[in-house]
Every structure is written in C-alpha cells, then in structure tokens.
Design a protein around this motif. Structure first.
Motif, PDB file in Angstrom:
ATOM      1  N   ARG A  96      -3.379  11.897   2.689  1.00 18.92           N
ATOM      2  CA  ARG A  96      -4.044  10.944   3.595  1.00 18.92           C
ATOM      3  C   ARG A  96      -5.556  11.143   3.643  1.00 18.92           C
ATOM      4  O   ARG A  96      -6.216  10.587   4.514  1.00 18.92           O
ATOM      5  CB  ARG A  96      -3.467  11.099   5.014  1.00 18.92           C
ATOM      6  N   ARG A  97      -6.098  11.950   2.728  1.00 16.53           N
ATOM      7  CA  ARG A  97      -7.539  12.218   2.775  1.00 16.53           C
ATOM      8  C   ARG A  97      -8.380  11.045   2.300  1.00 16.53           C
ATOM      9  O   ARG A  97      -9.566  10.945   2.610  1.00 16.53           O
ATOM     10  CB  ARG A  97      -7.853  13.457   1.924  1.00 16.53           C
TER      11      ARG A  97
ATOM     12  N   LYS B 290       0.840  -1.196   0.000  1.00 27.71           N
ATOM     13  CA  LYS B 290       0.000   0.000   0.000  1.00 27.71           C
ATOM     14  C   LYS B 290       0.876   1.247   0.000  1.00 27.71           C
ATOM     15  O   LYS B 290       1.947   1.274   0.596  1.00 27.71           O
ATOM     16  CB  LYS B 290      -0.928  -0.006   1.217  1.00 27.71           C
ATOM     17  N   TYR B 291       0.398   2.274  -0.682  1.00 27.14           N
ATOM     18  CA  TYR B 291       1.146   3.524  -0.759  1.00 27.14           C
ATOM     19  C   TYR B 291       0.167   4.668  -0.981  1.00 27.14           C
ATOM     20  O   TYR B 291      -0.926   4.481  -1.527  1.00 27.14           O
ATOM     21  CB  TYR B 291       2.176   3.470  -1.897  1.00 27.14           C
ATOM     22  N   TYR B 292       0.542   5.842  -0.533  1.00 30.21           N
ATOM     23  CA  TYR B 292      -0.328   7.011  -0.646  1.00 30.21           C
ATOM     24  C   TYR B 292       0.030   7.839  -1.877  1.00 30.21           C
ATOM     25  O   TYR B 292       1.207   7.965  -2.220  1.00 30.21           O
ATOM     26  CB  TYR B 292      -0.217   7.889   0.595  1.00 30.21           C
ATOM     27  N   PRO B 293      -0.971   8.399  -2.542  1.00 26.39           N
ATOM     28  CA  PRO B 293      -0.651   9.334  -3.623  1.00 26.39           C
ATOM     29  C   PRO B 293      -0.075  10.621  -3.040  1.00 26.39           C
ATOM     30  O   PRO B 293      -0.191  10.879  -1.835  1.00 26.39           O
ATOM     31  CB  PRO B 293      -2.020   9.591  -4.275  1.00 26.39           C
ATOM     32  N   ALA B 294       0.532  11.417  -3.892  1.00 25.19           N
ATOM     33  CA  ALA B 294       1.132  12.668  -3.437  1.00 25.19           C
ATOM     34  C   ALA B 294       0.123  13.810  -3.537  1.00 25.19           C
ATOM     35  O   ALA B 294      -0.846  13.757  -4.296  1.00 25.19           O
ATOM     36  CB  ALA B 294       2.366  12.989  -4.273  1.00 25.19           C
ATOM     37  N   LYS B 295       0.350  14.839  -2.758  1.00 22.66           N
ATOM     38  CA  LYS B 295      -0.390  16.085  -2.910  1.00 22.66           C
ATOM     39  C   LYS B 295       0.612  17.240  -2.888  1.00 22.66           C
ATOM     40  O   LYS B 295       1.696  17.128  -2.303  1.00 22.66           O
ATOM     41  CB  LYS B 295      -1.435  16.270  -1.808  1.00 22.66           C
ATOM     42  N   ALA B 296       0.254  18.316  -3.555  1.00 17.23           N
ATOM     43  CA  ALA B 296       1.139  19.478  -3.649  1.00 17.23           C
ATOM     44  C   ALA B 296       0.562  20.640  -2.862  1.00 17.23           C
ATOM     45  O   ALA B 296      -0.630  20.937  -2.957  1.00 17.23           O
ATOM     46  CB  ALA B 296       1.326  19.876  -5.112  1.00 17.23           C
TER      47      ALA B 296
END
Length: 336
Positions: free
Chosen positions: A65-66, A25-31
């Motif tokens: 993490r949303r 499992k891995y989280y997408p990125a946000k800017a």
C-alpha cells in the motif's frame, strides 16, 4: 432496402452489450519474512550444558500500500458489437488473484507454505559457570529444558540487509535474563542477499509477433527477484531460505480485446507473490475454432492464513521436540 439496413443497425446497437466502463484496481504484492531461532537449554547428569538451536524462516505476502494501486481498464476489451464475459478476482487484501475474459473459468492459485524449518544445531554457548547455569535451568524448568526464542522481522525483501542481531522474544526474556548472567551465548544474526538479476519473465510476446504482439489491453504485473535469507550463529550459517520477492519494476501481459467476428479468450492465475501460475489464450473464428495454448508456470508459493497457522503450529512442535531432544541428550535414562 435502406429501411431494412437501418432496422438491422438499430438492432445491433441496442441488442449487444459491451464490457461495463469500469477500471479495476489492484495492489502489487510485497514480501516480508519472520525469522526465529528456538534455543533449548538443558543439563546432563554431569552438570554439562546441552544447548540446541533450531532456526525457522517464514515468508509472508501482503498487498503493498506504499504507492498507488495498479489499474486495468476493462472497457477496452470490447465494443458495442461484442459480447464479453469477464471476471476479475482479488485476494482479501486487494492483490490480483485471477483475471478471466470471455468464456474461461475463474482460476484458483494453489498456495503452499513457504515456512522453512531447518535442522537442529547443537551447542554454541560457553558457560562461565555450568553448575550455576544448571541451577537456573533446574529452577526455571522444573525438571524440563528451558526455552529461549530469538526473532527478527524483515519488512522489505527487495533490499539487502547486513548481518543484524536477532532479539529475544518478549515472552522468553525471563529465561534469557536469568541465564545470561552465567552463560555467554553466541551471537545469532540474520542477513538478506538479493539476486543480481531479476527472475525471467516467462510469458512475453514472440519476436515474430510483429504489430500483432501489441494488440490487446495491458495487464500490469510486478517483476520479481530472489531474496536469500541466512541465519548465522557466531558468523557460521545455520539456516538458509530463498524467497521470491516482488519488486517495483513492472511488465505488461497483453489481454486480447474482442473483434467484431470470432472470439478471443484469456485467463491468468497468480500466486500470492503476483507470479503467473497459469496463463491460457484461446481464439475462435466464424470459420473454425482453434485453441492456441495454455502454459503453467511453477514458482515458490507463500502461506495463506491457513498455512501461517500451520507455521505457528510447526514452531510449537519445534519447541516441544527440541525440548524432548535436549532432555534425551541430557538424561538418556529418562528419554521417552
């Protein structure tokens, strides 16, 4: 002969190791971005104000993490008849850094600071009483220029932001409160525009791949767009920066699964925005070996912890150098 076949089958079943039944499992990125304007105020020998405005835009990437994390099922890469060499690497906050299957080496994305330090902008305040303003500068600066820093955090670079005023940093409110009584400063604002179309996907199945293009295990990655951040002074732009922004839209990059004979290799490296910076595929068979291709993709990169520390140092340097410039403009004979 039947006994021999049974023995060989038993050996194959017990002697081969498949990829562990694990889901990674891995989280997408946000800017996000931090916008600031360093304002340096001084007075010349004739008691005229000298005001310098230096905008700075620093982009930051972190895990989003949303929502629920993305998943990659490594157990689908091979069978009991294949030997698999597999590496899955994360950034410290849970974003995917690299994935390597078979014999490819573990990758390391090159990270560069995306901090933008823009040109110094002079002027921009109409003083109701320059003499009174210069007294404030003299009292609070003790012979040196006075600094005020304005800032605004942008928490979601996938959304358009209408012009929004920057606020005075808490550490500089004393200087601002003393000066605002005698100086009318121009409005400092920031806005965000989002590209109408997203960035193109640079790796996708060939149109001639047919059914073969659907083979493999999907690795889900985020589509990206470009956010343009503009800083304005009195509605006039004084600084601009374009930042790659991951979106909620996704696409799949196919990771080849193993076959009974031959070997398939795959490696992908991602920057902090989740954009592939290097993709490589390889395939060998029992008859001959052929390396398929390697593709390196350029993209704007963002700061890691070390780069952000450099950005903070850069802001400190801006304050020091703009103060020196203001002093030189106000008091040329004392310029050092």
């Amino acid at each position: 002969m039947k006994i021999l076949l049974l023995s060989v089958s038993s050996l194959l079943l017990t002697g081969c190791v498949s990829t562990p039944l694990l889901v990674y499992k891995y989280y997408p990125a946000k800017a996000t971005a931090q916008v600031s304007v360093t304002q340096t105020i001084d007075c010349d020998a004739d008691k005229h104000l000298v005001i310098l405005n230096t905008p700075s835009i620093s982009s930051i990437y972190s895990s989003d993490r949303r929502g629920t994390p993305l998943e990659f099922d490594a157990s689908k890469l091979g069978t009991v008849f294949t030997d698999n060499d597999f590496t899955f690497a994360w950034y410290d906050d849970g974003r995917l850094r690299s994935l390597n299957s078979a014999v490819t080496g573990q990758g390391e994305a090159i990270v560069k600071s995306a901090t933008t330090l823009l040109a110094v902008i002079t002027g921009g305040a109409a003083a109701t009483d320059e003499a009174a303003a210069c007294k404030v500068v003299a009292s609070r600066g003790s012979g040196k220029p006075v600094t005020v820093v304005y800032e605004r955090a942008l928490d979601d670079l996938t959304q358009v932001v209408a012009p929004t005023a920057l606020t005075v940093s808490q550490n500089y409110k004393g200087n601002y409160d003393a000066l605002i009584k005698v100086v009318s400063f121009p409005l400092l604002e920031v806005k965000v525009d989002i590209a109408v179309t997203g960035n193109p996907i640079l790796v996708e199945p060939s149109a001639s791949a047919g059914d073969a293009g659907n083979e493999g295990v999907p690795l889900t990655l985020a589509r990206t767009t470009v956010a343009t951040i503009t800083v304005t002074k009195g509605k006039v732009p004084i600084g601009k920066s374009a930042v790659i922004a991951p979106t909620a839209q996704t696409y799949a990059l196919s990771v080849p699964s193993g076959a009974l004979f031959g070997k398939a290799t795959f490696s992908v490296q991602l920057n902090e925005a989740g954009v592939p910076t290097q993709v490589s595929y390889g395939k060998t068979s029992s008859a001959a070996a052929a390396l398929n291709s390697a593709s390196t993709l350029d993209s704007a990169l963002s700061p890691n912890d070390a780069a952000q520390a450099s950005a903070l140092k850069a802001q400190a340097d801006v304050i020091a150098q703009t103060a020196r410039l203001a002093n030189c403009q106000a008091k040329p004979s004392e310029c050092k």
